[in-house]
Enzyme design. Sequence first.
Site, PDB file in Angstrom:
ATOM      1  CE1 TYR A  16      41.611  55.509 -73.606  1.00 49.90           C
ATOM      2  CE2 TYR A  16      41.534  56.405 -75.823  1.00 49.90           C
ATOM      3  CZ  TYR A  16      42.232  56.132 -74.660  1.00 49.90           C
ATOM      4  OH  TYR A  16      43.543  56.493 -74.562  1.00 49.90           O
ATOM      5  CE  LYS A  17      42.394  57.529 -70.571  1.00 52.41           C
ATOM      6  NZ  LYS A  17      43.538  58.442 -70.538  1.00 52.41           N
ATOM      7  NE  ARG A  50      44.721  54.976 -62.850  1.00 51.57           N
ATOM      8  CZ  ARG A  50      44.798  55.376 -64.104  1.00 51.57           C
ATOM      9  NH1 ARG A  50      45.128  56.623 -64.376  1.00 51.57           N
ATOM     10  NH2 ARG A  50      44.527  54.561 -65.081  1.00 51.57           N
ATOM     11  CG  ASP A  79      45.527  65.385 -71.734  1.00 53.58           C
ATOM     12  OD1 ASP A  79      44.399  64.901 -71.524  1.00 53.58           O
ATOM     13  OD2 ASP A  79      46.450  64.744 -72.266  1.00 53.58           O
ATOM     14  CG  PHE A  95      49.251  60.015 -69.965  1.00 50.68           C
ATOM     15  CD1 PHE A  95      48.588  59.147 -69.107  1.00 50.68           C
ATOM     16  CD2 PHE A  95      49.498  59.604 -71.269  1.00 50.68           C
ATOM     17  CE1 PHE A  95      48.171  57.903 -69.550  1.00 50.68           C
ATOM     18  CE2 PHE A  95      49.094  58.365 -71.711  1.00 50.68           C
ATOM     19  CZ  PHE A  95      48.417  57.503 -70.849  1.00 50.68           C
TER      20      PHE A  95
END
Length: 406
Positions: free
Chosen positions: A231-232, A380, A206, A129
């Site tokens: 928040y995912k 995705r 991560d 990322f």
Amino acid sequence: MTDDALLALARALDAQDPLARHLSAFAEAPGVDAYLDGNSLGRPLAATPERIAAFVREDWGTRLIRSWDEQWIELPMRLGDRIAEVALGASAGQTVVADSTSVLLYKLIRGAMAHDPGRTEIVIEAGNFPTDRFIADGVAAEVGAVVRRLDPDPVRGVTVEELGDVLSDRTALVVLSQVDYRSGALADMRAITAAVHDAGALVLWDLCHSVGVVPIELDASGVDLAVGCTYKYLNGGPGSPAFAYVRSGLQPSFRQPIHGWWSAADIFAMGPEYAPASGIRQLLSGTPPVLSMLAMQGMLDLIAESGIEAVRAKSVSLTDFAVRAYDELLVPLGVRLLSPRDAARRGGHVTIGHPDFRDVTQRLWADGVIPDFRFPDGIRLGLSPLSTSHEETLRGVLAVRDALAG
Ligand SMILES: *Cc1c(COP(=O)(O)O)cnc(C)c1O
């Protein structure tokens, strides 16, 4: 398989799903036909508005500043322990909630580079990322370290063998994602951590795309450092703070670089010199964002009630079904599968590719079907297990098919 046969299959899988009863725990989203982006922003629980209102009324509005002593000072550590217990396979005292993932990456990478100054290399995946790569590059520039990039097959992800080629006695730190944000590839945390330790280096995982959807065993795997989003798959809401894990055995010698009053041994000593807190609180810097820590607590309760193994089982069922629907509906249209086909090697999302997907995504969003688009041509399908059904997954894949065909 006809559309009707796929629909019958989806409904049969939903009927057998032991976690289907939790679908109604999430707030309704009028006009949304399929939400397939829970891996970027989890949905709010139906109970979240009242939780926030009660907080404003009581904890903040009535208890006022007394709430700091009564509960808020300890909240970053208490919530860290809760995440650790429910989703990280980690015992208490090693996890704290603070900042953003990006800032915590800075604190941990910078701290790791100071840990053994004789070692001067950071290993990171070229496709990790962006924020992870940018922060590793920034720290390397700051301390005069070298960044070595791994460039594995993007669908398969990093292997122990490839890592072995770049590890040496110069390696200070290896920074990897457990689940690749593009392909969903699931790395072998235990074997990779062992290989990094054999080289005498530290590892930082991560967990942004794995926490809350893939069972994690930080303690049993011997992981040194970890960060992740809330928040995912933890549904903390936009910009909810991240978490950091520092293995207890490492804590006495580990120093993060942003020394604030909240990192200090005694927050309220107001003394002339900084002395670090001995525990995980040292990872904090300033006043924690208490309001932004509310929503995730309900989701953690829901995951705890379900059990992370059951959440993973549903996730596998959803992603397997998405691949099945892809085979039936999208292969004939030239769509590529950009995720591992084997569920054991895959996290909670499935990525598919087609040159028209940028336009397709815009049309889908306008119609209330919400996957996300990743450059250059990937869609995705993020299937957050507790809030997504097989039927909703099928609605999404059918909409992709119709948008491509139409
Ligand atoms: C989502 C995500 C981030 C986000 O970082 P923020 O600081 O919260 O913006 C970082 N790393 C990975 C791998 C991610 O998936």
